[in-house]
Design an enzyme around this catalytic site. Structure first.
Site: not given
Length: 625
Positions: A16-17, A19-22, A24, A39, A133
């Site tokens: 469902i989502g 970014g660059g680090m993880a 989800v 996550k 962030d």
């Protein structure tokens, strides 16, 4: 990873989502039967022990946060090298999605959302946890109307690692504070600056600073004045302007003292605004009264004669144009003469060595040298963002004071997502990786149910963003494990072949056969059968041809005087063909009376004879025919 069960408890259902680090995932808690958000830390960071340590520590800190406006953290774990955080699943949309759908939000709604975010930050700051962030993407608006701040924990762990070790900028360029843009550690007041940017975007529908690249935006955070929101949206009261501009002060000391103070300021504003006691730019009028003033001005304009107004405006434009042209011409002549005189009289300076420095350090050296700078281009490099790659003229050159030094700055290492090569033939996988500018790392071979030569695993995982040119390790299938054909081999050679194939030698049975003794006659499972690594294979080996024996029965007399007794022993010696040594068997060994007759019998297979012992002394050898 869909379908994977982490910690024997959380089944990943849907991405469902991320970014660059993880990444989800929506997941099911199999123990409690509820839906959660999981996550998962990307694989490239799982190999960094220091990062994992910080990640787990900060994730546990996030789990300590308990606030109605913070996404609750339920669990933290690791399963087979995969690190994950289990959180509350919030159904709804992000604040960013709402702004993209509606544009500028009503001021009262923006204030209410800002109060919830500030309240969440106040709770986190009290626990000595800084978000670092804050952005609309991390603000969740639940379907039930609740406002939740997400991404506590990973943001902290990532920031701590990268800022303290490399000085790199962390966070989203449009929302981070000047100190983050400057590569400095970010504290609680950095969160307040980011919240100010979020408020700005909510009430105007746009960002305070925009640019072609993150570096351009970062420099604007450092240097440029913030245009008051009310200049972009006339519906923004002066009081909201003041709150946002104070939160976005360049110096942390000039911002609100704390998230609590900023929350209270927003709460006070909301109360005044709902009572109609806030003021608009351009006049000290309450919000409700301003509408009436606007109405009166509109009526006054309607009473003027349209043609007279148009004539007056035309004459005014003509006068302004003529005056402007004269001013430019006279000013240009004067400026040219002044510039020429100043150029001839300007002292010379040496361009300082700024290559490899951060932009802020370079600017300070250029300022001390009375030089200016401009960024002419950006490119990827091994240096972090905003570090100088080139300076023109080159360092050491002699230029006039005030000269503009052209800079080429780093955009940081170029990253690209690792392609998915699992399922490809090894040659296809290598070609795909090289096309995306990756290096081929270690290649490991494993037995599997997949066809021989097919890639069955890769590291980093597919879709992981990594630096261009990084190595990708591959695991290639050897195909299914097959029992080697050992029939016909000597027992020792067969056992060695099984061990080399990753199998265990089981029981060894013998049977007579025409094959040479010790030769493998059969295996279970049979050669060519598909098996699992470590499986046991039983063997049957030849005991040699079955021999046909000759039976005998021989009477013997104890060779001593009848009045004596003696120990009488008879041994059968059989020299079988092919055997290296004769076999011996005792037929009788007793104490008997001299002259007593005994009968010995048996079977022999080769050349045989009897040895007769009396009192352990050999007395006679008797050949058998």
């Amino acid at each position: 990873m869909i379908g994977t069960i982490l910690g024997n408890r959380y089944r990943l259902e849907e991405r469902i989502g991320g970014g660059g680090m993880a990444l989800v995932f929506r997941a099911t808690d199999l123990q409690l039967g509820r839906e959660v958000a999981v996550k998962v830390l990307r694989g490239q960071y799982s190999a960094d022990d220091e990062f994992v340590r910080r990640f787990r520590r900060e994730a546990h800190n996030a789990a300590c946060l308990s606030h109605p406006n913070i996404v609750q953290t339920y669990d933290v774990g690791e399963d087979g090298g995969t690190h994950y955080i289990v959180m509350e699943l919030v159904r709804g949309k992000t604040l960013k999605a709402l702004i993209q759908e509606q544009g500028a939000l009503p001021v009262a709604e923006a204030a209410r959302i800002g109060i919830a975010i500030a309240d969440a930050l106040a709770h986190a700051h009290a626990q000595r946890i800084v978000h670092r962030d804050i952005k609309p993407h991390n603000i969740l608006l639940g379907e039930d109307g609740r406002i939740k701040v997400a991404d506590f924990g990973i943001a902290r762990a990532v920031t701590t690692d990268t800022v303290t070790r490399t000085g790199a900028m962390v966070g989203s360029a449009h929302y981070f504070s000047p100190e983050q843009a400057n590569g400095q550690p970010a504290g609680e007041k950095s969160d307040l600056y980011s919240l100010g940017v979020v408020l700005y975007e909510m009430v105007t529908g746009t960002l305070p600073f925009q640019g072609e690249s993150p570096i351009t935006v970062a420099l604007k955070h450092l240097q440029e004045r913030v245009v008051p929101p009310s200049e972009l949206n006339a519906e923004v009261p002066v009081e909201m302007d003041e709150i946002i501009l104070r939160a976005m002060e360049k110096e942390p000391d000039d911002r609100f003292e704390s998230a609590i103070q900023m929350r209270d300021a927003l709460a006070d504003f909301l109360q005044l605004h709902e009572e109609g006691r806030t003021h608009m730019r351009g006049g000290d009028f309450p919000t409700m009264d301003l509408r009436a003033v606007k109405g009166r001005r509109a009526k006054t304009r309607q009473k003027r004669h349209p043609e007279a107004d148009a004539s007056r405006r035309a004459r005014r434009r003509t006068l302004i144009i003529v005056a402007s042209v004269l001013v430019v011409m006279l000013g240009g002549l004067g400026a040219a003469g002044w510039a020429l005189w100043k150029f001839l009289d300007v002292p010379e300076v040496v361009v300082p060595d700024i290559v490899g420095m951060h932009i802020t350090q370079a600017e300070e050296l250029l300022r001390q040298a009375k030089l200016q700078r401009t960024i002419v281009s950006e490119r990827y490099s091994d240096l972090d963002q905003l570090y100088i790659l080139e300076a023109r003229p080159e360092p050491g050159s002699v230029v006039k004071e005030g000269a503009v030094i052209e800079l080429v700055v780093s955009k940081g290492p170029e990253t690209v997502e690792v392609p998915n090569v699992v399922g490809m033939n090894i040659d296809q996988a290598k070609a795909a990786l090289r096309t995306e500018r990756f290096q081929i790392g270690n290649i490991k071979e494993e037995v599997s149910s997949r066809p021989q030569g097919e890639v069955i695993a890769q590291a980093p995982l597919a879709r992981t963003p990594v630096k261009v040119g990084s190595e990708v390790d591959l695991t290639v299938s050897l195909g299914p494990l097959i029992v080697p054909k050992v029939v016909g081999l000597k027992l020792e050679d067969a056992q060695k072949a099984l061990a080399e194939a990753g199998l265990q030698a089981g029981t060894v049975d013998q049977r007579h056969d025409a094959a040479e003794a010790g030769t493998v006659l059969a295996s279970t499972p049979a050669g060519g059968t598909q098996v699992t690594p470590g499986q046991r294979v039983d063997l049957v080996v030849s005991a040699g041809p079955e021999l046909v024996g000759k039976q005998f029965s021989q009477p013997l007399v104890v060779p001593v005087l009848p009045s004596e007794r003696a120990r009488f022993k008879v041994v059968l010696v059989d020299q079988i063909e092919g055997a290296t040594e004769p076999s011996e068997s005792t037929l009788i060994d007793e104490e008997l009376q001299g002259g007593e007759q005994v009968i010995v019998s048996g079977t022999y297979y080769g050349e045989a004879y009897l040895i007769i012992y009396v009192n352990d002394v050999e007395r006679l050898r008797y050949p058998l025919q």
